[in-house]
Design an enzyme around this catalytic site. Structure first.
Site, PDB file in Angstrom:
ATOM      1  N   CYS A 211      34.155  49.896  35.699  1.00 26.22           N
ATOM      2  CA  CYS A 211      32.720  49.911  35.433  1.00 26.22           C
ATOM      3  C   CYS A 211      32.460  49.886  33.923  1.00 26.22           C
ATOM      4  O   CYS A 211      33.291  50.338  33.136  1.00 26.22           O
ATOM      5  CB  CYS A 211      32.001  51.135  35.998  1.00 26.22           C
ATOM      6  SG  CYS A 211      32.320  51.411  37.734  1.00 26.22           S
TER       7      CYS A 211
ATOM      8  N   ARG B 281      34.380  44.396  33.171  1.00 23.54           N
ATOM      9  CA  ARG B 281      34.852  45.678  33.700  1.00 23.54           C
ATOM     10  C   ARG B 281      34.438  45.894  35.159  1.00 23.54           C
ATOM     11  O   ARG B 281      34.766  46.910  35.761  1.00 23.54           O
ATOM     12  CB  ARG B 281      34.278  46.833  32.855  1.00 23.54           C
ATOM     13  CG  ARG B 281      34.642  46.737  31.395  1.00 23.54           C
ATOM     14  CD  ARG B 281      34.009  47.868  30.619  1.00 23.54           C
ATOM     15  NE  ARG B 281      34.568  49.136  31.027  1.00 23.54           N
ATOM     16  CZ  ARG B 281      35.675  49.659  30.549  1.00 23.54           C
ATOM     17  NH1 ARG B 281      36.338  49.023  29.613  1.00 23.54           N
ATOM     18  NH2 ARG B 281      36.126  50.808  30.991  1.00 23.54           N
TER      19      ARG B 281
ATOM     20  N   TRP C 153      32.219  48.429  39.328  1.00 24.28           N
ATOM     21  CA  TRP C 153      33.374  47.984  40.114  1.00 24.28           C
ATOM     22  C   TRP C 153      33.603  49.095  41.129  1.00 24.28           C
ATOM     23  O   TRP C 153      34.011  50.201  40.772  1.00 24.28           O
ATOM     24  CB  TRP C 153      34.592  47.797  39.211  1.00 24.28           C
ATOM     25  CG  TRP C 153      35.773  47.248  39.923  1.00 24.28           C
ATOM     26  CD1 TRP C 153      36.006  45.947  40.242  1.00 24.28           C
ATOM     27  CD2 TRP C 153      36.922  47.980  40.385  1.00 24.28           C
ATOM     28  NE1 TRP C 153      37.217  45.827  40.887  1.00 24.28           N
ATOM     29  CE2 TRP C 153      37.800  47.049  40.986  1.00 24.28           C
ATOM     30  CE3 TRP C 153      37.287  49.323  40.354  1.00 24.28           C
ATOM     31  CZ2 TRP C 153      39.009  47.424  41.546  1.00 24.28           C
ATOM     32  CZ3 TRP C 153      38.504  49.690  40.913  1.00 24.28           C
ATOM     33  CH2 TRP C 153      39.354  48.743  41.497  1.00 24.28           C
TER      34      TRP C 153
ATOM     35  N   ASN D 165      31.522  56.010  34.422  1.00 25.97           N
ATOM     36  CA  ASN D 165      32.720  55.184  34.607  1.00 25.97           C
ATOM     37  C   ASN D 165      33.876  56.159  34.804  1.00 25.97           C
ATOM     38  O   ASN D 165      34.052  57.072  34.016  1.00 25.97           O
ATOM     39  CB  ASN D 165      32.920  54.326  33.342  1.00 25.97           C
ATOM     40  CG  ASN D 165      34.292  53.678  33.273  1.00 25.97           C
ATOM     41  OD1 ASN D 165      34.816  53.453  32.195  1.00 25.97           O
ATOM     42  ND2 ASN D 165      34.877  53.370  34.396  1.00 25.97           N
ATOM     43  N   GLY D 166      34.649  55.964  35.875  1.00 29.82           N
ATOM     44  CA  GLY D 166      35.780  56.867  36.143  1.00 29.82           C
ATOM     45  C   GLY D 166      35.759  57.304  37.593  1.00 29.82           C
ATOM     46  O   GLY D 166      35.060  56.708  38.419  1.00 29.82           O
TER      47      GLY D 166
ATOM     48  N   GLU E 145      54.380  35.450  37.718  1.00 30.05           N
ATOM     49  CA  GLU E 145      53.090  35.305  37.033  1.00 30.05           C
ATOM     50  C   GLU E 145      52.309  34.134  37.631  1.00 30.05           C
ATOM     51  O   GLU E 145      51.093  34.219  37.823  1.00 30.05           O
ATOM     52  CB  GLU E 145      53.345  35.126  35.525  1.00 30.05           C
ATOM     53  CG  GLU E 145      52.136  34.872  34.665  1.00 30.05           C
ATOM     54  CD  GLU E 145      51.070  35.967  34.734  1.00 30.05           C
ATOM     55  OE1 GLU E 145      51.295  37.038  35.317  1.00 30.05           O
ATOM     56  OE2 GLU E 145      49.972  35.705  34.212  1.00 30.05           O
TER      57      GLU E 145
ATOM     58  N   LYS F  37      48.647  34.484  39.331  1.00 27.54           N
ATOM     59  CA  LYS F  37      47.485  33.678  38.898  1.00 27.54           C
ATOM     60  C   LYS F  37      46.868  32.974  40.097  1.00 27.54           C
ATOM     61  O   LYS F  37      45.655  32.971  40.266  1.00 27.54           O
ATOM     62  CB  LYS F  37      47.888  32.615  37.864  1.00 27.54           C
ATOM     63  CG  LYS F  37      48.214  33.079  36.480  1.00 27.54           C
ATOM     64  CD  LYS F  37      47.057  33.619  35.680  1.00 27.54           C
ATOM     65  CE  LYS F  37      46.921  35.104  35.870  1.00 27.54           C
ATOM     66  NZ  LYS F  37      47.547  35.953  34.927  1.00 27.54           N
TER      67      LYS F  37
ATOM     68  N   GLU G  87      45.081  35.515  42.504  1.00 28.34           N
ATOM     69  CA  GLU G  87      43.886  36.219  42.039  1.00 28.34           C
ATOM     70  C   GLU G  87      42.675  35.320  41.870  1.00 28.34           C
ATOM     71  O   GLU G  87      41.547  35.768  42.050  1.00 28.34           O
ATOM     72  CB  GLU G  87      44.152  37.058  40.786  1.00 28.34           C
ATOM     73  CG  GLU G  87      44.321  36.296  39.515  1.00 28.34           C
ATOM     74  CD  GLU G  87      44.609  37.200  38.331  1.00 28.34           C
ATOM     75  OE1 GLU G  87      43.936  38.217  38.174  1.00 28.34           O
ATOM     76  OE2 GLU G  87      45.523  36.864  37.548  1.00 28.34           O
TER      77      GLU G  87
ATOM     78  N   HIS H 267      67.907  35.258  52.340  1.00 25.82           N
ATOM     79  CA  HIS H 267      67.990  36.633  52.852  1.00 25.82           C
ATOM     80  C   HIS H 267      66.710  37.036  53.585  1.00 25.82           C
ATOM     81  O   HIS H 267      66.476  38.218  53.793  1.00 25.82           O
ATOM     82  CB  HIS H 267      68.290  37.607  51.713  1.00 25.82           C
ATOM     83  CG  HIS H 267      69.601  37.310  51.042  1.00 25.82           C
ATOM     84  ND1 HIS H 267      70.814  37.485  51.666  1.00 25.82           N
ATOM     85  CD2 HIS H 267      69.871  36.800  49.815  1.00 25.82           C
ATOM     86  CE1 HIS H 267      71.790  37.117  50.843  1.00 25.82           C
ATOM     87  NE2 HIS H 267      71.236  36.693  49.716  1.00 25.82           N
TER      88      HIS H 267
ATOM     89  N   LYS I  30      38.307  43.103  34.693  1.00 27.62           N
ATOM     90  CA  LYS I  30      39.231  42.779  33.604  1.00 27.62           C
ATOM     91  C   LYS I  30      40.006  43.995  33.129  1.00 27.62           C
ATOM     92  O   LYS I  30      41.163  43.909  32.790  1.00 27.62           O
ATOM     93  CB  LYS I  30      38.423  42.173  32.451  1.00 27.62           C
ATOM     94  CG  LYS I  30      39.248  41.716  31.280  1.00 27.62           C
ATOM     95  CD  LYS I  30      39.923  40.405  31.590  1.00 27.62           C
ATOM     96  CE  LYS I  30      40.918  40.012  30.512  1.00 27.62           C
ATOM     97  NZ  LYS I  30      41.951  39.121  31.038  1.00 27.62           N
TER      98      LYS I  30
HETATM   99  C1  F6R Z   1      46.105  39.454  35.926  1.00 32.69           C
HETATM  100  C2  F6R Z   1      45.701  40.504  35.015  1.00 32.69           C
HETATM  101  C3  F6R Z   1      46.089  41.896  35.364  1.00 32.69           C
HETATM  102  C4  F6R Z   1      46.354  42.705  34.083  1.00 32.69           C
HETATM  103  C5  F6R Z   1      46.602  44.176  34.434  1.00 32.69           C
HETATM  104  C6  F6R Z   1      46.955  44.990  33.216  1.00 32.69           C
HETATM  105  O1  F6R Z   1      45.698  38.192  35.463  1.00 32.69           O
HETATM  106  O2  F6R Z   1      45.052  40.275  34.032  1.00 32.69           O
HETATM  107  O3  F6R Z   1      47.176  41.933  36.215  1.00 32.69           O
HETATM  108  O4  F6R Z   1      47.459  42.177  33.435  1.00 32.69           O
HETATM  109  O5  F6R Z   1      45.453  44.701  35.034  1.00 32.69           O
HETATM  110  O6  F6R Z   1      45.943  44.936  32.269  1.00 32.69           O
HETATM  111  P1  F6R Z   1      46.215  45.262  30.751  1.00 32.69           P
HETATM  112  O7  F6R Z   1      47.146  44.231  30.230  1.00 32.69           O
HETATM  113  O8  F6R Z   1      44.874  45.225  30.105  1.00 32.69           O
HETATM  114  O9  F6R Z   1      46.843  46.627  30.707  1.00 32.69           O
END
Ligand code: F6R
Length: 611
Positions: free
Chosen positions: A2, A27, A75, A101-102, A484, A488, A491, A507, A606
């Site tokens: 949030c 956020r 969020w 927030n929290g 990765e 990507k 998500e 396996h 994010k």
């Molecule tokens: C995926 C992504 C997340 C962040 C994760 C950690 O695209 O962005 O998996 O990598 O939430 O976030 P940070 O790097 O900000 O600690």
């Protein structure tokens, strides 16, 4: 997560709060709200389910006008995304409004107590118990600071709070414990927000609250108290940041802009970090080189994409610097007892520097006898950088797209510099260092070359639009690249994607292969290529469709059911960074074809500031 924002000024604060919310949308974006108090001591609020854009529309139709206000973009943690669960929450008699927030961990107990004393709840949130608590405390002492202080004493969990009281226009109380909160200092006005970015259009001067702090804010007066309600001084920081980073610069999405910005981001990271073919170790912080000389092993901790960067770095660290390197997901590490070998450096990696699990892991590490703590981070004034002994900033610039791209590749470059800086103390020669530095310097141009494959990858992406699952394969340091790529894809396109070490296929996962299961593999021309080719044959023999990204020299030919994009990457230690680029583009184009919300995928945010 949030995002919260608040303001006390001698002008209407609604436009400031709404602009702040737009900037905090990374956020969380499932509901949003705004509350202001005007001079007539009336408290007005608007809330919507959905994004800040919907709140802006509602505000256009029913504008709010007041000199004191708070706002929130949510969020969801406790309670589904809905208007009722949206903040600000208001207590009985419309007396107090609050944004949070929290997570309040003892909210159930508080809910029971308040329910027993006659409170009716209007939401499913943990937050409503806090605003009710403040209302109760105000009945004994009608002063918002003391009522907030008395209430937070009863809270367990994490919070950043902004609170306003309709009987006290021109006053805003802010409290921080475990969630980020910054005060913006204007001329005759003050602001609060979850990060500085939200406030850049109105100020460049900030005060970072510390854990347990509570701030009493009026237009011309700010007093900060610590957790014992003693007045404390917190330094004023003047930042030189420009407010216009949210511009897409002609790209359709922030994510695409950020993918294409990677050559610049890498070049900017390297600026002033290398000189005469050598890595400048002091860039990791004061005394870093002396610490690196003592390092016998490394422990890397991170989440999500940053964790994948750590996985690749662990390969480099053991192979190039010949230093033992363990890597662990922060949410796992923080809750287990682990053994810390002598002279182990703790490294946390985070784009935001606010990820709750990574921060908690760092706090745990600080009590565990590590040689030192180093943060690799993209945000200078983040909680992580402020709590670490050593800091290396990745300088990728704000990353707006929720799916991390440029933050990841710059983390990898930063980690490679770390490998060299530590390796120098463990037998890495000047000649090797010069060679690696040359390779690093060549990266921006090589990434640019890869971006030229955009159209081929877009064509390939059409094959995925109707798929529900996908398998990514890699080996060695390319396994995290595959991980990765899978992250990507899932998500932003919502296609279920898994990554496997190619040797593990037989396996178990091989059972999944049929002509509806695309298999994406990265096939660099390295010592594992022949092994990987055998694994790919196993897929082909079972009717699986292969989508390969390979060096021209890998001699992987297209055939029926085998799609190959030759990406002409010289297979050196930098290759994992380069192979990441086409996988980012693939995920992006699949998501565009599927019409998904690229920059704000569903259910995500994010910055993950809750556990
Ligand atoms: C995926 C992504 C997340 C962040 C994760 C950690 O695209 O962005 O998996 O990598 O939430 O976030 P940070 O790097 O900000 O600690």
């Amino acid at each position: 997560m949030c995002g919260i924002v608040g303001a006390v000024a001698q002008r209407n604060v609604s436009p400031i709060l709404l602009e702040g919310l737009k900037r905090l949308e990374y956020r969380g974006y499932d509901s949003a709200g705004l509350a202001v108090i005007d001079q007539a001591k009336s408290l007005q609020r608007i809330r919507v389910q959905g994004k800040v854009g919907a709140l802006l529309k509602k505000h256009q139709a029913t504008p709010l006008n007041g000199n004191t206000g708070i706002a929130h973009t949510r969020w969801a943690t406790h309670g589904k995304p809905s208007t009722n669960n949206a903040h600000p929450h208001i207590c009985r008699d419309d007396q107090v409004a609050l944004v949070h927030n929290g997570i309040i961990e003892n909210h159930e107990q508080l809910r029971e107590q308040q329910g027993a004393s006659g409170f009716k709840f209007n939401s499913e949130t943990d937050t409503e118990t806090v605003v009710n608590g403040i209302y109760v405390a105000l009945q004994t002492n009608p002063d918002l600071l003391h009522a907030t202080f008395a209430t937070i004493k009863q809270l367990q969990g994490a919070y950043a709070l902004g609170v306003i009281n309709k009987s006290e226009p021109g006053r805003l109380i802010a409290a921080k414990n475990g969630s980020p909160l910054v005060i913006g200092v204007g001329i005759g006005e003050y602001f609060i927000a979850s990060d500085v970015f939200a406030l850049l259009p109105v100020t460049q001067q900030f005060i970072f609250l510390e854990e347990g702090d509570i701030a009493d804010i009026r237009c011309t007066d700010l007093t900060i108290y610590n957790a014992e309600l003693k007045i404390v001084e917190r330094p004023l920081n003047v930042l030189e940041l420009t407010p216009d980073v949210a511009d897409k610069a002609g790209y359709k999405h922030h994510m695409l802009k950020e993918i294409f910005f990677q050559p610049n981001a890498i070049a900017e990271l390297l600026e002033n970090r290398i000189s005469d073919g050598q890595v400048i170790s002091s860039e990791f912080g004061h005394g870093a080189d002396a610490i690196f000389a003592q390092v016998h092993s490394l422990k890397i901790v991170a989440c999500g994409t940053s964790y994948h960067a750590g996985l690749i770095a662990a390969h480099w660290m053991e192979e190039i610097a010949q230093i033992s390197c363990q890597i662990e997901i922060a949410s796992e590490y923080r809750y287990r007892k682990s053994v810390v070998p002598d002279n182990t450096l703790f490294v946390s990696i985070s784009q935001s520097g606010e990820t709750a699990d990574t921060l908690a892991a760092l706090q745990q590490a600080k009590k565990s006898g590590f040689l030192s703590t180093l943060a690799i981070c993209n945000v200078a004034e983040s909680s992580l950088t402020r709590a670490s002994d050593l800091v290396f900033l990745t300088h990728a610039g704000p990353e707006i797209g929720v799916a991390s791209t440029k933050a990841f590749t710059t983390q990898l470059v930063a980690l490679f510099l770390l490998v060299i800086a530590i390796g120098k103390h463990n037998g890495l020669s000047n000649k090797q260092e010069n060679m690696f530095v040359k390779q690093l310097e060549s990266l921006p141009a090589r990434v640019n070359q890869l971006l030229l494959h955009k159209d081929d990858i877009e064509t390939m992406a059409k094959e995925f639009a109707d798929k529900h699952h996908a398998l990514f394969l890699g080996r060695g340091s390319f396994l995290p690249v595959a991980m990765e790529g899978a992250l990507k894809l899932k998500e932003i396109s919502y296609i279920h994607a898994e990554a496997y070490a190619a040797g593990e296929l037989k396996h178990g996962p091989l059972a999944l292969i049929d002509d509806d299961m695309p298999v994406i593999a990265v096939a660099p021309n390295n010592n594992l290529l022949e092994k990987l080719k055998s694994n790919l044959q196993e897929v082909k023999a079972r009717g699986g469709k292969l989508y390969l990204f390979a060096d021209e020299t890998s001699a992987v030919e297209p055939a029926e059911g085998v799609y190959v994009i030759n990406i002409n990457v010289v297979c050196d230690f930098m290759a994992p960074i380069l192979y990441t680029i086409p996988l980012q583009l693939l995920a992006y184009h699949v998501a565009v074809i599927k019409g998904a919300d690229i920059d704000q995928p569903r259910n995500l945010a994010k910055s993950v500031t809750v556990e």
